[in-house]
Structure formats: structure tokens, C-alpha cells
Write an enzyme that holds these catalytic residues in place. Structure first.
Site, PDB file in Angstrom:
ATOM      1  N   ASP A  15       3.006  -3.836   8.120  1.00 13.82           N
ATOM      2  CA  ASP A  15       1.738  -3.075   7.992  1.00 13.82           C
ATOM      3  C   ASP A  15       0.718  -4.321   7.931  1.00 13.82           C
ATOM      4  O   ASP A  15       0.524  -5.138   7.286  1.00 13.82           O
ATOM      5  CB  ASP A  15       1.644  -2.510   6.360  1.00 13.82           C
ATOM      6  N   HIS A  45       0.861  -1.089   0.084  1.00 13.45           N
ATOM      7  CA  HIS A  45      -0.053   0.070  -0.019  1.00 13.45           C
ATOM      8  C   HIS A  45       1.004   1.266   0.008  1.00 13.45           C
ATOM      9  O   HIS A  45       2.025   1.272   0.639  1.00 13.45           O
ATOM     10  CB  HIS A  45      -0.905  -0.018   1.053  1.00 13.45           C
ATOM     11  N   LYS A 100     -10.797  -0.649  10.450  1.00 20.01           N
ATOM     12  CA  LYS A 100     -11.092  -1.987   9.590  1.00 20.01           C
ATOM     13  C   LYS A 100     -11.100  -3.004  10.323  1.00 20.01           C
ATOM     14  O   LYS A 100     -11.496  -4.290   9.687  1.00 20.01           O
ATOM     15  CB  LYS A 100      -9.446  -1.932   8.860  1.00 20.01           C
ATOM     16  N   GLN A 113      -4.470  -4.849   7.141  1.00 28.64           N
ATOM     17  CA  GLN A 113      -5.569  -5.952   6.572  1.00 28.64           C
ATOM     18  C   GLN A 113      -5.531  -7.435   7.163  1.00 28.64           C
ATOM     19  O   GLN A 113      -6.270  -8.346   6.766  1.00 28.64           O
ATOM     20  CB  GLN A 113      -5.303  -6.189   5.054  1.00 28.64           C
ATOM     21  N   CYS A 154      -4.765   2.292  -3.590  1.00 23.79           N
ATOM     22  CA  CYS A 154      -3.556   2.835  -2.965  1.00 23.79           C
ATOM     23  C   CYS A 154      -2.302   1.938  -3.392  1.00 23.79           C
ATOM     24  O   CYS A 154      -1.368   1.896  -2.526  1.00 23.79           O
ATOM     25  CB  CYS A 154      -3.698   3.313  -1.856  1.00 23.79           C
TER      26      CYS A 154
END
Length: 407
Positions: free
Chosen positions: A198, A121, A224, A201, A361
Site C-alpha cells: 500500500d 489502513h 494524495k 502515503q 481508518c
């Protein structure tokens, strides 16, 4: 508890969009909030709205207890050793920028390497571009396999003793690729590099154990995972955070201030300048309670079944093109031949079906896929097979609308 029972806990889903019952397939962008999270945030504003840490009055104490109590919930949630390793941020982007600015700029110089992947991302790409530009370090990329996964052999070839930082997404927001973070972290450490993950997700969908992963930094967002927008977390190993300088200066993060110099509070507060995100933190704590009451084994199994069902149904549509590996997180990124993703998303929206369309993104990844954009359907705990069936019907109608009557 089945998906329909869980769905009933999310008031926003009980509505029609463009004359059709809402099918929300954009949780990778942001998830919805269950009633108990909404009520917990509302109660803060209605009953004990106050600033934290500063006051000795009752409301201030209640607010501080809620804010710091949520930090302990986060610590347990990701199995950090100490709440000193849990820093509240505005989200994953802010958390990754703190690492890039406060750690990497101080530890990288010309001749050093920063290693990432093409599937990142922009939030885990642009900060490293800036570190490389400012310090003279070299930005290197681990190549992708044909299906959008990575090979540990390629990791070993790319990461060298000159590598200072390896930064990688845990689960790709486009491909759904689940990266082998634990193994990559070991390779990074063998070469003297720190590992930055990261987790935007992954954290909403699977159990995360930062001690087991042994990563040095881990970032994720609340919105999220059923929490409010504007709240996120940076986990960092205490020994690294203690040596890092704050990136924002002002109230809350200071210890003593003189006319010409100041000192900082201890961890984690030295990184939390200004009035903090109190309601967001309380909402994040409530979201963690909610998700753990459902159980991450159940969440993963439910999403796995939905994705497998969706791929089976969607692959029967003429012209459907799927991107990413077979084993993936809870999303499907795709295109329909001769239909632009934005047109596709517009037709689906007319049917009450919300999907994401664009570059997500991740423009370098779009270039690697040799497309300008894709459509993405992402699933969560409140989605059902009936939602997938509606998506299939909507895509068939999209093809008919654009002149393909073969389905």
C-alpha cells in the site's frame, strides 16, 4: 524553489477560513492541486473531451494520446518495466481489492496464511479479512515494536512457507512509520509468498522504484499527490497480472463477445472495464510532471525538516503526546491530555487550521495505541515553518479554552 513559492502555485491556499489565513495540515487525507494540474484537466474538458480507444476522430485521438501518455509517465515514475503493468483504478482501495479478489481468492485455501500488520489502513486490512473468510486461510499479524515500527526478526518469525500473501503499508497514515519494504519482500519471496504494498502515503513524498523494491503489487492514489480525486494505480508484475481474471466486466475490457462466451483484451486494459477515468489520468500525468520538476530529494528534505521542527516545538506543550517512531514520514499524530481530538480539531478549525481527527481508518491500530481517536497534522510541499508555528499557537489556545493555563 522554496515552500512559499510552491505555495503560490496552489490557488486554494489563498483564502481565509473563519477569518484566518488557511493553514492546511491534512494532506495525508488529500493533497491540494497546483494550477498547472487544474488547467490540464480543464483543457481536456474544454478542448478535446472524448472517449478513448473507440473512435477514429481527432478529439478521440487527442484523448487517447493524453490517457495513454499519462500511463507511460506513471511507468517511468515508479520504474515499472512495461505500461502493461500499470492499471488505472479509482484509487488505492480499488487497487488493493483487485489483488485480493482476482489474485488472492484464487491462490489461497484452508491452511494457507495471509500476513499483514496492525498498522494497516482499513483498505489493506478488510480485503484480506474477506479473503481469509472466503478461502479458509489464516490471517496473521506481524507484531509492532513499542514505537510502532516493525522488526525484521518478527517478520521472519511470522512469515512461513504456508504464507501466500504478505501485505504491508509502505508508510503508515497514522504513525508515519516507514516500513522496510525491500527487506520484507525478500523474506516473503524466500517463503514463496507474493508481496503487496500500500503506497498511498509513500508515493507522494518519496521516490518509488518498484523494480528495486521487487514487490509483486504496488497501489497508490492520485489525489494524495496533487492529482484529481478518483484516479489511482495498481502496479503488478506482468507474469502475475496475465494469469489473473478481471473483476469488472463490460465495455472497454473485452476483445470478442459471443452469445455465450467472451474473451478479454490484453494487459492492462482487461482490468479497465467501462469508460475509464480519462480526465483523472491526464491530471495524474500532469501531477507527476509537477512533482518531478520540484524533485523528490527536495520534497523529502523539506518534509523531514518540517517534521523535526514540529516535534521540537510541539513537545514543549504540556500534555502533548506523540505517537510513532522518531524517524517518520511527513505527519505527526498526537493527543492533548484531557482534550478529545474532535474538540481539538474544532478549536483549530476556528483558527483556520485544518487537521484530521478520528481513527484515521485504522481502528485496530487505535486499539493497540489504547486510544479511541487521535489528531493528525500532515505536511506537504506547500507547508512552511510558519504553518507549524500557527499549529503550536492553536494548540496552546485549545488548552486555554479547555481550562489549562499552563501551556
Amino acid at each position: 524553489m522554496d515552500a512559499n513559492q510552491i505555495r503560490d502555485m496552489f490557488p486554494i491556499l489563498d483564502q481565509e477560513v473563519n477569518g484566518h489565513p488557511l493553514v492546511y495540515l491534512d494532506s495525508a487525507a488529500t493533497s491540494h492541486k497546483p494550477t498547472e494540474v487544474i488547467e490540464k484537466v480543464s483543457k481536456y474538458y474544454q478542448a478535446y473531451n472524448s472517449n478513448v480507444h473507440r473512435g477514429v476522430h481527432t478529439l478521440g485521438n487527442y484523448a487517447t494520446e493524453g490517457y495513454e501518455g499519462a500511463r507511460e509517465k506513471v511507468r517511468k515514475f515508479i520504474n515499472a518495466k512495461s505500461t502493461k503493468e500499470i492499471i488505472y483504478t479509482r484509487g488505492t482501495t480499488t487497487a488493493l481489492n483487485i489483488v485480493a479478489t482476482s489474485y488472492a481468492r484464487e491462490h489461497c485455501q484452508e491452511g494457507d496464511e495471509i500476513v499483514i500488520t496492525p498498522m494497516e489502513h482499513h483498505s489493506n486490512l478488510i480485503p484480506w479479512q474477506q479473503v481469509a473468510r472466503i478461502t479458509g486461510a489464516t490471517l496473521k499479524y506481524i507484531p509492532l515494536q513499542e514505537d510502532g515500527s516493525i522488526s525484521l526478526d518478527d517478520v521472519r518469525e511470522t512469515v512461513t512457507p504456508q504464507t501466500k500473501v504478505v501485505a504491508m503499508v509502505h508508510v503508515s497514515n497514522v504513525l508515519g512509520t516507514i516500513n522496510p519494504i525491500k527487506e520484507v519482500t525478500q523474506i516473503a519471496h524466500e517463503n514463496g509468498a507474493v508481496m503487496v504494498v500500500d503506497g498511498a502515503q509513500s508515493t507522494p513524498h518519496m521516490k518509488v522504484d518498484v523494480q528495486d523494491l521487487n514487490c509483486d503489487f504496488f497501489a497508490f492514489s492520485g489525489h494524495k499527490m496533487c492529482a484529481p480525486t478518483g484516479i489511482g494505480v495498481l502496479y503488478g508484475k506482468k507474469k502475475l497480472l496475465e494469469k489473473m481474471e478481471p473483476v469488472e466486466f463490460g465495455g472497454e475490457m473485452i476483445d470478442f463477445v459471443e452469445l455465450h462466451e467472451s474473451t478479454w483484451k490484453e494487459l492492462p486494459w482487461k482490468f479497465e472495464g467501462g469508460t475509464p477515468i480519462i480526465a483523472g489520468a491526464i491530471g495524474l500525468g500532469a501531477a507527476i510532471d509537477f512533482l518531478e520538476s520540484i524533485g523528490f530529494d527536495h520534497i523529502q528534505q523539506h518534509e523531514h525538516e518540517l517534521v523535526q521542527y514540529a516535534m521540537e516545538k510541539l513537545n514543549d506543550i504540556n500534555g502533548f503526546r506523540l505517537y510513532g517512531p522518531k524517524e517518520r514520514g511527513g505527519l505527526i499524530t498526537f493527543n492533548l491530555d484531557d482534550v478529545h481530538p474532535h474538540d481539538l480539531a474544532t478549536v483549530l478549525d476556528a483558527e483556520g487550521i485544518a487537521v484530521r481527527a478520528g481513527h484515521h481508518c485504522a481502528q485496530p491500530l487505535m486499539k493497540w495505541l489504547d486510544v479511541s481517536a487521535t489528531a493528525r497534522a500532515s505536511f506537504y510541499i506547500y507547508n512552511t515553518k510558519a504553518d507549524v508555528d500557527r499549529l503550536v499557537e492553536g494548540l496552546i489556545k485549545t488548552k486555554e479554552y479547555f481550562g489549562d493555563v499552563d501551556g
